[in-house]
Motif scaffolding. Structure first.
Motif, PDB file in Angstrom:
ATOM      1  N   MET A   1      -4.577  -0.076 -21.449  1.00 22.02           N
ATOM      2  CA  MET A   1      -5.448  -0.801 -20.527  1.00 22.02           C
ATOM      3  C   MET A   1      -4.607  -1.377 -19.386  1.00 22.02           C
ATOM      4  O   MET A   1      -3.588  -2.008 -19.604  1.00 22.02           O
ATOM      5  N   MET A   2      -5.038  -1.132 -18.151  1.00 21.76           N
ATOM      6  CA  MET A   2      -4.328  -1.672 -16.991  1.00 21.76           C
ATOM      7  C   MET A   2      -4.625  -3.155 -16.845  1.00 21.76           C
ATOM      8  O   MET A   2      -5.761  -3.602 -17.013  1.00 21.76           O
ATOM      9  N   LEU A   3      -3.607  -3.932 -16.547  1.00 26.80           N
ATOM     10  CA  LEU A   3      -3.759  -5.370 -16.367  1.00 26.80           C
ATOM     11  C   LEU A   3      -3.673  -5.709 -14.888  1.00 26.80           C
ATOM     12  O   LEU A   3      -2.984  -5.027 -14.120  1.00 26.80           O
ATOM     13  N   ASN A   4      -4.366  -6.744 -14.495  1.00 30.09           N
ATOM     14  CA  ASN A   4      -4.210  -7.246 -13.139  1.00 30.09           C
ATOM     15  C   ASN A   4      -2.821  -7.875 -13.019  1.00 30.09           C
ATOM     16  O   ASN A   4      -2.448  -8.714 -13.829  1.00 30.09           O
ATOM     17  N   LYS A   5      -2.075  -7.420 -12.032  1.00 25.03           N
ATOM     18  CA  LYS A   5      -0.707  -7.896 -11.877  1.00 25.03           C
ATOM     19  C   LYS A   5      -0.572  -8.722 -10.604  1.00 25.03           C
ATOM     20  O   LYS A   5      -1.059  -8.335  -9.548  1.00 25.03           O
ATOM     21  N   ARG A   6       0.107  -9.851 -10.739  1.00 27.47           N
ATOM     22  CA  ARG A   6       0.482 -10.599  -9.548  1.00 27.47           C
ATOM     23  C   ARG A   6       1.700  -9.918  -8.929  1.00 27.47           C
ATOM     24  O   ARG A   6       2.397  -9.141  -9.572  1.00 27.47           O
ATOM     25  N   GLN A   7       1.952 -10.222  -7.673  1.00 28.16           N
ATOM     26  CA  GLN A   7       3.034  -9.552  -6.953  1.00 28.16           C
ATOM     27  C   GLN A   7       4.386 -10.136  -7.361  1.00 28.16           C
ATOM     28  O   GLN A   7       4.666 -11.316  -7.110  1.00 28.16           O
ATOM     29  N   LEU A   8       5.214  -9.323  -7.993  1.00 33.22           N
ATOM     30  CA  LEU A   8       6.569  -9.728  -8.350  1.00 33.22           C
ATOM     31  C   LEU A   8       7.547  -9.199  -7.304  1.00 33.22           C
ATOM     32  O   LEU A   8       7.434  -8.049  -6.870  1.00 33.22           O
ATOM     33  N   PRO A   9       8.526  -9.992  -6.898  1.00 28.55           N
ATOM     34  CA  PRO A   9       9.430  -9.600  -5.808  1.00 28.55           C
ATOM     35  C   PRO A   9      10.573  -8.692  -6.258  1.00 28.55           C
ATOM     36  O   PRO A   9      11.748  -8.968  -6.003  1.00 28.55           O
ATOM     37  N   ILE A  10      10.233  -7.580  -6.912  1.00 27.92           N
ATOM     38  CA  ILE A  10      11.272  -6.672  -7.392  1.00 27.92           C
ATOM     39  C   ILE A  10      11.837  -5.877  -6.213  1.00 27.92           C
ATOM     40  O   ILE A  10      11.104  -5.191  -5.493  1.00 27.92           O
ATOM     41  N   GLY A  11      13.141  -5.973  -6.020  1.00 33.68           N
ATOM     42  CA  GLY A  11      13.795  -5.227  -4.946  1.00 33.68           C
ATOM     43  C   GLY A  11      13.582  -5.794  -3.560  1.00 33.68           C
ATOM     44  O   GLY A  11      14.058  -5.219  -2.578  1.00 33.68           O
ATOM     45  N   ILE A  12      12.878  -6.910  -3.434  1.00 31.84           N
ATOM     46  CA  ILE A  12      12.627  -7.506  -2.121  1.00 31.84           C
ATOM     47  C   ILE A  12      13.757  -8.476  -1.790  1.00 31.84           C
ATOM     48  O   ILE A  12      13.986  -9.448  -2.519  1.00 31.84           O
ATOM     49  N   GLN A  13      14.442  -8.211  -0.706  1.00 32.38           N
ATOM     50  CA  GLN A  13      15.560  -9.053  -0.293  1.00 32.38           C
ATOM     51  C   GLN A  13      15.235  -9.866   0.948  1.00 32.38           C
ATOM     52  O   GLN A  13      16.042 -10.683   1.384  1.00 32.38           O
ATOM     53  N   SER A  14      14.057  -9.633   1.531  1.00 34.95           N
ATOM     54  CA  SER A  14      13.629 -10.360   2.723  1.00 34.95           C
ATOM     55  C   SER A  14      12.689 -11.491   2.328  1.00 34.95           C
ATOM     56  O   SER A  14      11.617 -11.249   1.768  1.00 34.95           O
ATOM     57  N   PHE A  15      13.064 -12.718   2.638  1.00 28.04           N
ATOM     58  CA  PHE A  15      12.216 -13.866   2.334  1.00 28.04           C
ATOM     59  C   PHE A  15      10.905 -13.789   3.104  1.00 28.04           C
ATOM     60  O   PHE A  15       9.828 -14.080   2.565  1.00 28.04           O
ATOM     61  N   GLU A  16      10.975 -13.384   4.347  1.00 27.91           N
ATOM     62  CA  GLU A  16       9.762 -13.284   5.163  1.00 27.91           C
ATOM     63  C   GLU A  16       8.788 -12.265   4.573  1.00 27.91           C
ATOM     64  O   GLU A  16       7.575 -12.508   4.492  1.00 27.91           O
ATOM     65  N   LYS A  17       9.297 -11.122   4.141  1.00 28.28           N
ATOM     66  CA  LYS A  17       8.448 -10.110   3.514  1.00 28.28           C
ATOM     67  C   LYS A  17       7.869 -10.633   2.203  1.00 28.28           C
ATOM     68  O   LYS A  17       6.688 -10.399   1.900  1.00 28.28           O
ATOM     69  N   LEU A  18       8.676 -11.341   1.433  1.00 30.81           N
ATOM     70  CA  LEU A  18       8.215 -11.897   0.159  1.00 30.81           C
ATOM     71  C   LEU A  18       7.032 -12.837   0.372  1.00 30.81           C
ATOM     72  O   LEU A  18       6.018 -12.770  -0.350  1.00 30.81           O
ATOM     73  N   ILE A  19       7.134 -13.710   1.366  1.00 29.36           N
ATOM     74  CA  ILE A  19       6.058 -14.662   1.645  1.00 29.36           C
ATOM     75  C   ILE A  19       4.835 -13.938   2.203  1.00 29.36           C
ATOM     76  O   ILE A  19       3.695 -14.192   1.797  1.00 29.36           O
ATOM     77  N   ASP A  20       5.051 -13.012   3.126  1.00 27.89           N
ATOM     78  CA  ASP A  20       3.938 -12.265   3.721  1.00 27.89           C
ATOM     79  C   ASP A  20       3.176 -11.462   2.680  1.00 27.89           C
ATOM     80  O   ASP A  20       1.950 -11.293   2.772  1.00 27.89           O
ATOM     81  N   ASN A  21       3.888 -10.950   1.670  1.00 26.99           N
ATOM     82  CA  ASN A  21       3.259 -10.150   0.617  1.00 26.99           C
ATOM     83  C   ASN A  21       2.634 -11.011  -0.490  1.00 26.99           C
ATOM     84  O   ASN A  21       2.063 -10.475  -1.437  1.00 26.99           O
ATOM     85  N   ASN A  22       2.798 -12.322  -0.359  1.00 29.73           N
ATOM     86  CA  ASN A  22       2.278 -13.247  -1.367  1.00 29.73           C
ATOM     87  C   ASN A  22       2.902 -12.980  -2.740  1.00 29.73           C
ATOM     88  O   ASN A  22       2.237 -13.059  -3.784  1.00 29.73           O
ATOM     89  N   ASN A  23       4.216 -12.666  -2.733  1.00 24.90           N
ATOM     90  CA  ASN A  23       4.934 -12.481  -3.993  1.00 24.90           C
ATOM     91  C   ASN A  23       5.180 -13.823  -4.672  1.00 24.90           C
ATOM     92  O   ASN A  23       5.282 -14.863  -4.010  1.00 24.90           O
ATOM     93  N   LEU A  24       5.289 -13.791  -5.986  1.00 21.94           N
ATOM     94  CA  LEU A  24       5.715 -14.983  -6.702  1.00 21.94           C
ATOM     95  C   LEU A  24       7.136 -15.332  -6.275  1.00 21.94           C
ATOM     96  O   LEU A  24       7.982 -14.448  -6.096  1.00 21.94           O
ATOM     97  N   TYR A  25       7.406 -16.613  -6.127  1.00 21.32           N
ATOM     98  CA  TYR A  25       8.721 -17.043  -5.648  1.00 21.32           C
ATOM     99  C   TYR A  25       9.194 -18.248  -6.449  1.00 21.32           C
ATOM    100  O   TYR A  25       8.466 -19.238  -6.577  1.00 21.32           O
ATOM    101  N   VAL A  26      10.383 -18.136  -7.009  1.00 23.80           N
ATOM    102  CA  VAL A  26      11.018 -19.268  -7.679  1.00 23.80           C
ATOM    103  C   VAL A  26      11.695 -20.099  -6.593  1.00 23.80           C
ATOM    104  O   VAL A  26      12.625 -19.634  -5.931  1.00 23.80           O
TER     105      VAL A  26
END
Length: 395
Positions: free
Chosen positions: A1-26
């Motif tokens: 069964m497919m689960l709804n996934k929140r956006q994890l910042p795997i491989g993302i090194q750009s903070f601006e892209k991370l925020i724009d994509n609404n990725n989870l951020y520690v």
């Protein structure tokens, strides 16, 4: 069964892209606030894929005054009553992740590209002048044009050195290039607001460290022990849904899942009193795939380390029997002609602090977790047969 996934910042090194994509951020922005308000030049060593590039990208966004990206983060609160906050500074961001430095001239080529891009913004420099001279002229021009001192961010400065460790002529050449280029940071100090340099290793004979007399190495600082990596508290606060999904997929309880994650990916310590941190790359991949695997180790086999261990007849039993010792000075600096491989193993993330003798000021080192232990021993197994002689790291 497919689960709804929140956006994890795997491989993302750009903070601006991370925020724009609404990725989870520690949220690590409180560290950036503390660093930015000292005005000192800093150096940070952390293993590969440990979040250094994202940290520098976040710094870049901060110094460029992009306040909108930091909405709801700790640094927004900390800067609330500061009338001088969120001003835009000229930022010179060096990214040495972009090139393969195994060929002669690669380092000069990437420096030339970056200098040329900045010349389009701040004006041409002296034609045919050495790269370091042109960089110095750019720092002066940028400061004069903007009315602000410059910010210099250097990501993975040591990649041109690590990739040439088996070529003594080329590594010495790249060291000389660095000396001619980054020595300008000292002479142009009046035009510089902030310097932050990252790498896996701190090569003690590289001029970046000798020329910048006030460079503060925070690699083993208590205050910044958790600046990269993810603590167990941060996991619980940020990734609760993902933990539940992983536990369900693996037929575990939530606490069993957290215990397994800790066993596989936790255990990195960068100060004897610091909290343990998880490898962020492996943790995020495990949460995304809902499966435990050796994600960090599979991204790159430490070939030169394996060869060096074998050539020096390193006793692999020392990895687990608590007989590897080192002082802080040994762990913070690395010389490529050093026969002791323990400092490089520590800085690269294959060993971590396991204990500390306060009377003798000596650390005990060992594997941080099961992922590293299993991966490194598998890499060594094909070339090791039987018992080998004593190696390095004796008290």
């Amino acid at each position: 069964m497919m689960l709804n996934k929140r956006q994890l910042p795997i491989g993302i090194q750009s903070f601006e892209k991370l925020i724009d994509n609404n990725n989870l951020y520690v949220d690590k922005t409180e560290y950036i606030y503390n660093l930015a308000h000292t005005g000192m030049p800093y150096f940070l060593s952390r293993p590969r894929r440990f979040g250094k590039s994202l940290l520098l990208s976040t710094m870049k966004a901060y110094w460029e005054g992009k306040k909108e990206l930091f909405k709801g983060l700790k640094i927004e609160e900390l800067e609330r009553d500061n009338p001088n906050a969120w001003q835009s500074y000229p930022v010179f961001y060096f990214d040495f992740n972009k090139a393969n430095f195994a060929e002669a001239g690669a380092l000069e080529a990437i420096l030339e590209v970056q200098i040329s891009e900045w010349e389009k913004v701040y004006g041409d420099t002296t034609k045919n002048a050495p790269l370091g001279v042109r960089f110095g002229q750019l720092l002066t021009a940028a400061s004069e044009k903007t009315g602000k001192r410059c910010v210099v961010l250097v990501d993975e400065y040591d990649k041109p050195l690590l990739e040439t460790m088996n070529n003594s002529e080329l590594i010495e050449h790249n060291k000389a290039v660095f000396k001619g280029f980054f020595s300008v940071l000292k002479s142009e100090d009046a035009n510089i607001q902030f310097v932050f340099i990252t790498g896996v290793t701190k090569f003690s004979k590289v001029s970046i460290f000798s020329d910048l007399n006030q460079l503060m190495d925070i690699s083993m600082s208590m205050d910044y022990a958790e600046i990269c990596g993810i603590t167990e508290q941060e996991i619980r606060e940020t990734f609760g849904l993902e933990i539940e999904n992983l536990a369900a997929e693996q037929d575990m309880t939530t606490e069993e899942c957290l215990k397994k994650l800790k066993y596989e990916y936790d255990g990195y310590h960068f100060h004897q009193k610091g909290k343990g941190v998880y490898n962020p790359y492996s943790l995020l991949n495990a949460l995304y795939n809902r499966e435990f695997d050796a994600y960090w180790f599979e991204t790159g086999t430490p070939t030169f380390l394996v060869k060096r261990l074998r050539n020096m007849n390193f006793d692999v039993r020392k990895f687990s029997d608590k007989t590897l010792y080192a002082t802080k000075d040994m762990l913070k600096d690395y010389r490529d002609d050093n026969l002791d491989v323990v400092p490089l193993l520590y800085q690269s993330g294959y060993l971590t602090l396991k204990g500390y003798d306060i009377q003798k000021a000596v650390y005990t080192l060992g594997f941080p977790n099961n992922e590293v232990k299993t991966g490194l021993l598998k890499s060594l197994f094909p070339i090791y047969t039987g018992n080998v002689g004593g190696g390095s790291g004796n008290r």
